[in-house]
Design an enzyme around this catalytic site. Structure first.
Site, PDB file in Angstrom:
ATOM      1  N   ASP A  18       0.830  -1.201   0.000  1.00 38.93           N
ATOM      2  CA  ASP A  18       0.000   0.000   0.000  1.00 38.93           C
ATOM      3  C   ASP A  18       0.871   1.260   0.000  1.00 38.93           C
ATOM      4  OD1 ASP A  18      -1.112  -1.254   3.168  1.00 38.93           O
ATOM      5  OD2 ASP A  18       0.818  -0.351   2.681  1.00 38.93           O
ATOM      6  N   ASP A  44       1.106   4.967   1.501  1.00 38.28           N
ATOM      7  CA  ASP A  44       0.599   5.892   2.511  1.00 38.28           C
ATOM      8  C   ASP A  44       1.204   7.270   2.302  1.00 38.28           C
ATOM      9  OD1 ASP A  44      -0.695   3.714   3.611  1.00 38.28           O
ATOM     10  OD2 ASP A  44       0.924   3.272   5.021  1.00 38.28           O
ATOM     11  N   ASP A  79       8.813   3.150  13.592  1.00 41.24           N
ATOM     12  CA  ASP A  79       9.450   2.058  14.332  1.00 41.24           C
ATOM     13  C   ASP A  79      10.905   1.784  13.938  1.00 41.24           C
ATOM     14  OD1 ASP A  79       8.504   1.100  11.894  1.00 41.24           O
ATOM     15  OD2 ASP A  79       7.337  -0.548  12.750  1.00 41.24           O
TER      16      ASP A  79
HETATM   17  P1  ATP Z   1       3.719  -3.740   5.146  1.00 40.74           P
HETATM   18  O1  ATP Z   1       4.399  -3.942   3.848  1.00 40.74           O
HETATM   19  O2  ATP Z   1       3.588  -4.990   5.956  1.00 40.74           O
HETATM   20  O3  ATP Z   1       2.404  -2.996   5.047  1.00 40.74           O
HETATM   21  P2  ATP Z   1       4.611  -1.303   6.396  1.00 40.74           P
HETATM   22  O4  ATP Z   1       5.995  -0.816   6.721  1.00 40.74           O
HETATM   23  O5  ATP Z   1       3.829  -0.526   5.381  1.00 40.74           O
HETATM   24  O6  ATP Z   1       4.734  -2.831   5.984  1.00 40.74           O
HETATM   25  P3  ATP Z   1       2.416  -0.851   8.166  1.00 40.74           P
HETATM   26  O7  ATP Z   1       2.001  -1.699   9.319  1.00 40.74           O
HETATM   27  O8  ATP Z   1       1.529  -0.762   6.988  1.00 40.74           O
HETATM   28  O9  ATP Z   1       3.866  -1.367   7.761  1.00 40.74           O
HETATM   29  O10 ATP Z   1       2.707   0.605   8.744  1.00 40.74           O
HETATM   30  C1  ATP Z   1       3.019   1.722   7.913  1.00 40.74           C
HETATM   31  C2  ATP Z   1       4.106   2.563   8.553  1.00 40.74           C
HETATM   32  O11 ATP Z   1       3.664   3.103   9.818  1.00 40.74           O
HETATM   33  C3  ATP Z   1       5.403   1.802   8.869  1.00 40.74           C
HETATM   34  O12 ATP Z   1       6.261   1.751   7.766  1.00 40.74           O
HETATM   35  C4  ATP Z   1       5.975   2.613  10.019  1.00 40.74           C
HETATM   36  O13 ATP Z   1       6.660   3.749   9.550  1.00 40.74           O
HETATM   37  C5  ATP Z   1       4.721   3.094  10.766  1.00 40.74           C
HETATM   38  N1  ATP Z   1       4.332   2.177  11.858  1.00 40.74           N
HETATM   39  C6  ATP Z   1       3.477   1.139  11.792  1.00 40.74           C
HETATM   40  N2  ATP Z   1       3.340   0.518  12.986  1.00 40.74           N
HETATM   41  C7  ATP Z   1       4.135   1.192  13.832  1.00 40.74           C
HETATM   42  C8  ATP Z   1       4.448   1.044  15.215  1.00 40.74           C
HETATM   43  N3  ATP Z   1       3.907   0.064  15.937  1.00 40.74           N
HETATM   44  N4  ATP Z   1       5.324   1.931  15.763  1.00 40.74           N
HETATM   45  C9  ATP Z   1       5.874   2.932  15.025  1.00 40.74           C
HETATM   46  N5  ATP Z   1       5.635   3.102  13.722  1.00 40.74           N
HETATM   47  C10 ATP Z   1       4.781   2.261  13.122  1.00 40.74           C
HETATM   48 MG    MG Z   2       1.778  -0.937   4.868  1.00 40.04          MG
END
Ligand code: ATP
Ligand code: MG
Length: 409
Positions: A63, A65, A141
């Site tokens: 996705d 964002d 994170d």
């Molecule tokens: P995926 O490909 O699994 O979606 P992602 O990195 O996009 O991986 P998401 O869970 O969609 O992970 O979260 C989007 C963003 O929000 C992350 O890249 C991170 O920057 C931030 N984020 C998500 N969860 C947390 C958390 N628990 N603490 C701090 N930042 C977070």
């Molecule tokens: Mg994501």
């Protein structure tokens, strides 16, 4: 007389368009629309988080964002197709048909993301959680998740050293890992997930902090923990993820019976990894077909691993009560249990030729999962898959004749 010390403001490293590989043609056109429209309205608008990481690695993001200086109400004013969700911290969802581009105002870490999610439905909406691009980068994170792509000049803005860590293939907590994991213990599971999924190693201090703090995971909200366990599976890296969770001690808190069974059956060389590796093959195949493997099937394989490597016998299936006790650490939804129990009982029916009874089983909604489950177990144990092949042929034949359609999407 002393002069005041000169101080420099913290500055990000900026990688110009020519210094990175992100091309607009790999960005979702609707995400681009959101970025351009916000920028044209005078706001800062970045692509943020996992999307930037995946683009830099040449992977296809799940996705896209957006992070912006526009407040939620201001985002709503720019887009007619925008809906605000959440109370404590409002997020803007800009909708394009089924697709949602999540658009969040830059925030700071006055409150951890974990708490925001847990208390999402309570309390008044607080405006003081908003921040700047800098604070928004630092509240994330891991360094690899803290990068911004700026639509104005196509540069990548790096406050946290994420670019170097992507090059080095490292998962590193932003800031002090002990504090960040205490703030939100689910981040430890995320470290394990990203490390196994991306093939990155967890940086030494971050790894040591997980080893020290793993038991904090028991204080996290159960639904989030359960969701993260199931996120170990997509893309087919569950064997690595569970191995890492076992090595760091996290698994001992999440699934104590599984962790003990692994210890008992040879640790690193446990047969547990074999089952998960076969499941991973299936996950990769289904991923390429655009179909997600069900959590019921994943839970059934986990349970089987637990029983077989623990020296038990899963041949006759398992009662829901036993299963609930063994999986109590991760609070699985009821429907998932029901499917898993059914799958674990299915060898009784599929362990013989379809012509010799139980033929109606092909009409069960979980039949295809049962086929997959039986194949995984037989293959992991190096046993004959003949009956599973017969059932698959029988299903195809019948399916064509009776127009039996089982939509798995
Ligand atoms: P995926 O490909 O699994 O979606 P992602 O990195 O996009 O991986 P998401 O869970 O969609 O992970 O979260 C989007 C963003 O929000 C992350 O890249 C991170 O920057 C931030 N984020 C998500 N969860 C947390 C958390 N628990 N603490 C701090 N930042 C977070
Ligand atoms: Mg994501």
């Amino acid at each position: 007389m002393f002069d005041f010390l000169k101080r420099k403001r913290n500055q990000p490293v900026v990688y110009k368009r020519s210094e990175h590989c992100i091309s607009r043609k790999n960005i979702d056109p609707d995400a681009l629309k959101v970025l351009y429209r916000l920028a044209d309205a005078g706001y800062t608008a970045y692509l943020v988080g996992g999307g930037v990481r995946d683009l830099l690695m040449g992977r296809k993001p799940k996705d896209f964002d957006v992070g912006t200086s526009a407040k939620p109400n201001e985002v709503k004013r720019v887009f007619r197709n925008c809906f605000l969700i959440g109370r404590r911290f409002r997020l803007a969802h800009v909708r394009f048909g089924e697709k949602v581009i999540e658009t969040a105002t830059f925030r700071r870490n006055s409150q951890s993301v974990g708490e925001i999610i847990e208390h999402a439905s309570e309390g008044p909406f607080e405006d003081n959680t908003f921040g700047t691009p800098e604070t928004d980068a630092y509240r994330r994170d891991f360094t690899v998740n803290g990068l911004f792509y700026d639509i104005r000049d196509f540069s990548v803005i790096d406050w946290v050293g994420g670019m170097k860590d992507i090059e080095k293939r490292v998962i590193r907590a932003i800031g002090n890992p002990d504090i960040r994991f205490q703030e939100d213990p689910v981040r430890m599971m995320r470290a394990v997930k990203f490390s196994s999924r991306l093939g990155f190693r967890i940086e030494r201090k971050t790894f040591a902090a997980i080893k020290r703090r793993h038991s904090c995971i028991l204080t996290a909200a159960p639904p989030r923990v359960c969701e993260e366990v199931f996120r170990f599976f997509p893309y087919g890296h569950s064997a690595e993820a569970f191995k890492l969770a076992w090595e760091t001690g996290l698994l001992g808190d999440l699934l104590p019976d599984l962790s003990k069974a692994i210890d008992k059956s040879g640790g690193k060389s446990s047969m547990a990894w074999k089952y998960l590796r076969v499941l991973d093959e299936l996950e990769k195949l289904r991923e390429s077909e655009g179909i997600e493997v069900s959590n019921g099937l994943r839970a059934a394989v986990l349970m089987t691993v637990m029983l077989r490597s623990g020296g038990g016998n899963a041949k006759e299936g398992v009662s829901r009560k036993v299963m609930q006790t063994m999986l109590s650490g991760i609070n699985i939804p009821k429907a998932t249990y029901f499917t898993a129990v059914l799958l674990m009982e299915s060898p009784v029916r599929l362990g013989r030729s379809p012509e010799r009874g139980h033929a109606r089983f092909i009409y069960n909604k979980d039949f295809l999962d049962a086929l997959d489950y039986n194949r995984i177990v037989l293959r992991a144990e190096g046993r004959d898959e003949r009956f599973v092949n017969e059932w698959a042929d029988f299903y195809e034949l019948k399916g064509n004749k009776d127009e039996l359609v089982q939509d798995r999407r």
